[in-house]
Design a protein around this motif. Sequence first.
Motif, mmCIF file in Angstrom:
data_model
loop_
_atom_site.group_PDB
_atom_site.id
_atom_site.type_symbol
_atom_site.label_atom_id
_atom_site.label_comp_id
_atom_site.label_asym_id
_atom_site.label_seq_id
_atom_site.Cartn_x
_atom_site.Cartn_y
_atom_site.Cartn_z
ATOM 1 N N LYS A 1 0.841 -1.194 0.000
ATOM 2 C CA LYS A 1 0.000 0.000 0.000
ATOM 3 C C LYS A 1 0.879 1.248 0.000
ATOM 4 O O LYS A 1 1.933 1.283 0.652
ATOM 5 C CB LYS A 1 -0.910 0.044 1.231
ATOM 6 C CG LYS A 1 -2.023 -0.979 1.234
ATOM 7 C CD LYS A 1 -2.923 -0.786 2.456
ATOM 8 C CE LYS A 1 -4.042 -1.829 2.468
ATOM 9 N NZ LYS A 1 -4.934 -1.641 3.657
ATOM 10 N N ARG B 1 -2.085 6.227 1.157
ATOM 11 C CA ARG B 1 -3.281 5.409 1.346
ATOM 12 C C ARG B 1 -3.333 4.847 2.766
ATOM 13 O O ARG B 1 -4.413 4.779 3.374
ATOM 14 C CB ARG B 1 -3.331 4.269 0.324
ATOM 15 C CG ARG B 1 -4.680 3.541 0.358
ATOM 16 C CD ARG B 1 -4.806 2.486 -0.724
ATOM 17 N NE ARG B 1 -6.148 1.895 -0.694
ATOM 18 C CZ ARG B 1 -7.172 2.316 -1.439
ATOM 19 N NH1 ARG B 1 -7.002 3.337 -2.274
ATOM 20 N NH2 ARG B 1 -8.349 1.720 -1.349
ATOM 21 N N GLU C 1 -6.455 5.634 5.143
ATOM 22 C CA GLU C 1 -7.278 4.541 5.688
ATOM 23 C C GLU C 1 -7.363 4.632 7.203
ATOM 24 O O GLU C 1 -8.429 4.373 7.790
ATOM 25 C CB GLU C 1 -6.699 3.193 5.262
ATOM 26 C CG GLU C 1 -6.946 2.868 3.795
ATOM 27 C CD GLU C 1 -6.406 1.501 3.394
ATOM 28 O OE1 GLU C 1 -6.773 1.024 2.317
ATOM 29 O OE2 GLU C 1 -5.607 0.918 4.192
ATOM 30 N N LEU D 1 -5.574 6.813 -4.003
ATOM 31 C CA LEU D 1 -6.639 6.821 -2.992
ATOM 32 C C LEU D 1 -7.983 6.421 -3.578
ATOM 33 O O LEU D 1 -9.025 6.612 -2.944
ATOM 34 C CB LEU D 1 -6.735 8.221 -2.354
ATOM 35 C CG LEU D 1 -5.477 8.690 -1.615
ATOM 36 C CD1 LEU D 1 -5.654 10.124 -1.129
ATOM 37 C CD2 LEU D 1 -5.155 7.770 -0.452
#
Length: 536
Positions: free
Chosen positions: A367, A371, A375, A400
């Motif tokens: 990731k 992001r 999150e 994103l």
Amino acid sequence: MKFGPASPKDAIGGVTVHTLRQGSLVLKKGTTVGPAEVEALTHAGVKEVVVVRLEDGDVSEDVAAASIAKAVAGDGVNVERAFTGRANLFAARAGVLVVDRAAVDRINGVDEAITFATLAAFKPVVEGEMIATVKLIPFGVEAKLRDAAVAAATGNVMRIAPYTIKRVGIVSTLLPGLAPKVIEKTLRVTAERLAPAGAAIIAERRVPHEEGALAAAIKELLGLGAELVIVFGASAIADRRDVIPAAIEQVGGAIEHFGMPVDPGNLLLIGKAGGIPVLGAPGCARSPVENGFDWVLMRLLAGLKVTRADLTGMGVGGLLMEIVTRPQPRVPEQPGDKQNIAAVILAAGRSTRMGGPNKLLAEIGGKSLVRIVAEQALASKATSVIVVTGHQAADVEKALRGLKVDFAYNPDFVDGLASSVKVGIAAVPAQADGAIVCLGDMPLIDAHLIDRLIDAFQPDRGGLIALPVSDGRRGNPVLWSRRFFKELMTLDGDIGARHLIAKHGEAVAEVPVEGHGAFLDIDTPQALEAARLAPS
């Protein structure tokens, strides 16, 4: 005194009222006209000039000003030679300016031609500082007016009370949650306050916030020869029967007054024990910023008694600054109440220290950094998430994709961090109570920490800025009350808002954290590797 226009020849002996300019001639205001001036005026083609002349029974402006200044100057005051109708007065020593307001008003009430201005009463001054001025408006006055002003200066119109108290004892009371660094800062600030008066802390004691322990500490300091004792309570004084006033009474002292109409400084207490003044300091006295504590402290250091009437008379002019932690409701929010806090993620930077690639798009565990941060913000109690983009905005938005975030583009991202903060704050929904500003390159910040910061945001208790701290070091993210949005919108460059945190220290709620997540931002390839190796 005669006043009016005259031909150059008839103006001899008069004093010019205005500066006159004609051709190459410049004749300044206040010039006594003599033969040379007459010749110059005639040569320049000047037909008349406005002058004043003293008559019998008049005195010149300088003579009048000097006489009045001499009459008002008391102990510790020097008078400068009068010039152009003005006589200035200066402090001959350091101390506190004591002024008889009624006498000043009497002098100014004699005639509009005579004015007398001073610094504020009880202002601390240094040697050589100008403290007052006598100014005559016209070029002269009737002698009887000068005499009336001198007669009005009866009594001790103004003097400098020298600092006499030199030995100060400090007691700090302790409760769980009061960090030692707060006490150390308080001692440092207090020493700096005392220094201009030539006073110093001879001893300091730290005791539990209990009546008996505090009473013993006060008694010990008095025995050591303290001429003034200051008590900094771990908890603010709420009543005359509270811990600090009760301790003063336990050692045989008395409470002279509690509370003052000066803000900051309301919760000041003045007492006396064994003939020695004892101050219960308000919380604002821990700050170097001027507050009501200063007004009382400096008077006491100069040996001036501070009466109840003195304190109650401080209301006009007593609002010294806006108190950002007030006004707030005294009824705390109920557990079910929810703070409306927006999360702002700064993701507009160019990653110059990474040596090329956009660090926000670098991956940890499959990731991208940005992001991961987004999150965690979405998983927290934050009610909305705003991502500020700039450099490679399209790529950041792609990273994103699928997340319920709002984007705010910063066209000035090259100007530095402050420009992104301002864009993000401007995008915060109107109904939000505050915003938690997260950095897109800090992937170890999790939802749990964000929630703890939101929980620490307690306006009813003065917690308007929340931030993580470890071993005295402050980290990120930082939660800001909407009350500070206007100040955040004034930021410039790449320095962030640390100076605002320092400015509003009384509004900061510190959240203790472990580990280095709140301090690790990915600025270098080495930092990225460290983050990849960090336990999940």
